[in-house]
Scaffold this motif. Structure first.
Motif: not given
Length: 356
Positions: A270-287
């Motif tokens: 629900x928030x681009x800031x939370x999604x950016x954290x997920x990309x940074x920590x886990x990787x765009x290939x995990x989402x």
């Protein structure tokens, strides 16, 4: 292309001679909607829950090309007697297979199994696969027990053996720490975190390295919790090389973050800031893209927040659709490379010209 890896369905009807503990669907406004009656639950279900043609129209309106369809979570009633739970699972699975068979290039269906008996659940996975279903949905807890408990290991091992992906949907467990009004918000986030953490801390992630598993709503608070576990494992901040003499809980296996990056997570945060954290920590290939549709309305258009990240084209394609098919373990259907909207327009034009 966009693949929605978190969408739900409900059977249109249930057998007239089903046990009293089964759900009931009663028509509302003719056949355009139905009301689900299940224990104390009353839920108005739009026709998109059970009508394939209506689903495709809704997909076209939102810009979705492919859906992973899982049973509406209230159907995961592990409190039912085993025989009834198994019968309900088989009825829902049969409906799911039939709906998805109407357009396999648009839909992949997930089954459900009676997790109240792990051995029966594991054995039922073969029937799920033979029905043409692509995976299985489970709740984040089984009558309050963590899914990482060793009693459920044979289930996950069998899913791994059969190459069936698992979708873990956060389901609130009874608690008195928060008011009932927090059930759909904070409690769901807590449940997702507990489910993911239990698979690492309980050893399932280590024992089933080939298991493809996804968590609804990015496993709630887990992505923030796992960095603390990483520190306890390594003794260092920022995922710097471990210093064993400073580690609080060292071991010789993969780090908590390495395990976390084996999992998939839907991006419905629900928030681009939370999604950016997920990309940074886990990787765009995990989402994965997720929506909870039609229980909740999709973004308009679907995937809008993911596109706001401004990722490089390859990473954006991973998030929007490639990861979904990697998680499913299948190739993207050729037809789904044409948008649903184009497909419907083509059908309309064919109708206007007499099908020529």
């Amino acid at each position: 292309m966009l693949a929605d890896a978190h969408a739900h369905l409900l059977p249109r009807d249930y057998p007239a001679d089903a046990p009293e503990c089964f759900p009931r669907m009663t028509p509302v406004d003719g056949d355009t909607a139905r009301e689900l009656l299940f224990g104390s639950l009353r839920f108005r279900a739009r026709d998109a829950f059970f009508d394939a043609e209506r689903r495709i129209e809704e997909m076209a309106a939102s810009g979705v090309d492919f859906e992973v369809l899982t049973p509406m979570p209230p159907l995961l009633r592990y409190d039912l007697p085993l025989a009834d739970g198994l019968a309900l699972a088989r009825h829902v699975n049969e409906f799911t297979a039939q709906l998805c068979a109407t357009d396999p290039a648009r839909f992949a269906g997930f089954g459900m199994v009676p997790m109240q008996d792990p051995d029966t659940a594991a054995a039922e996975l073969t029937a799920v696969a033979e029905a043409g279903l692509r995976g299985v949905e489970i709740a984040s807890n089984v009558l309050g027990a963590s899914i990482g408990d060793e009693r459920f290991l044979p289930f996950f091992a069998e899913a791994e053996r059969l190459d069936l992906p698992v979708f873990v949907h956060a389901m609130p467990a009874p608690m008195d720490r928060l008011p009932a009004s927090a059930t759909g918000t904070y409690v769901v986030g807590i449940e997702g975190a507990l489910a993911a953490a239990s698979l690492i801390s309980g050893g399932t992630a280590a024992k089933c390295p080939g298991l493809r598993i996804s968590f609804s709503h990015a496993a709630g608070g887990f992505p923030l919790m796992v960095t603390r576990a990483q520190y306890f494992w390594s003794g260092t901040w920022n995922e710097e090389p471990p210093v064993r003499e400073r580690a609080i809980m060292p071991d010789d296996g993969p780090s908590p973050l390495e395990y976390a990056r084996r999992f998939y997570y839907d991006s419905m945060v629900f928030d681009v800031r939370a999604l950016r954290y997920l990309v940074d920590l886990l990787g765009a290939d995990r989402l994965l893209i997720g929506s909870d549709f039609p229980a909740m309305p999709r973004e308009e258009p679907a995937g809008r927040t993911a596109r706001l990240l401004g990722l490089p084209a390859e990473q954006e394609a991973d998030l929007l659709w490639r990861n979904a098919f990697r998680w499913l373990g299948i190739d993207p259907p050729v037809r789904s490379r044409t948008s649903v909207a184009d497909h419907l327009r083509a059908g309309a034009c064919a109708g206007e010209t007499g099908g020529r």
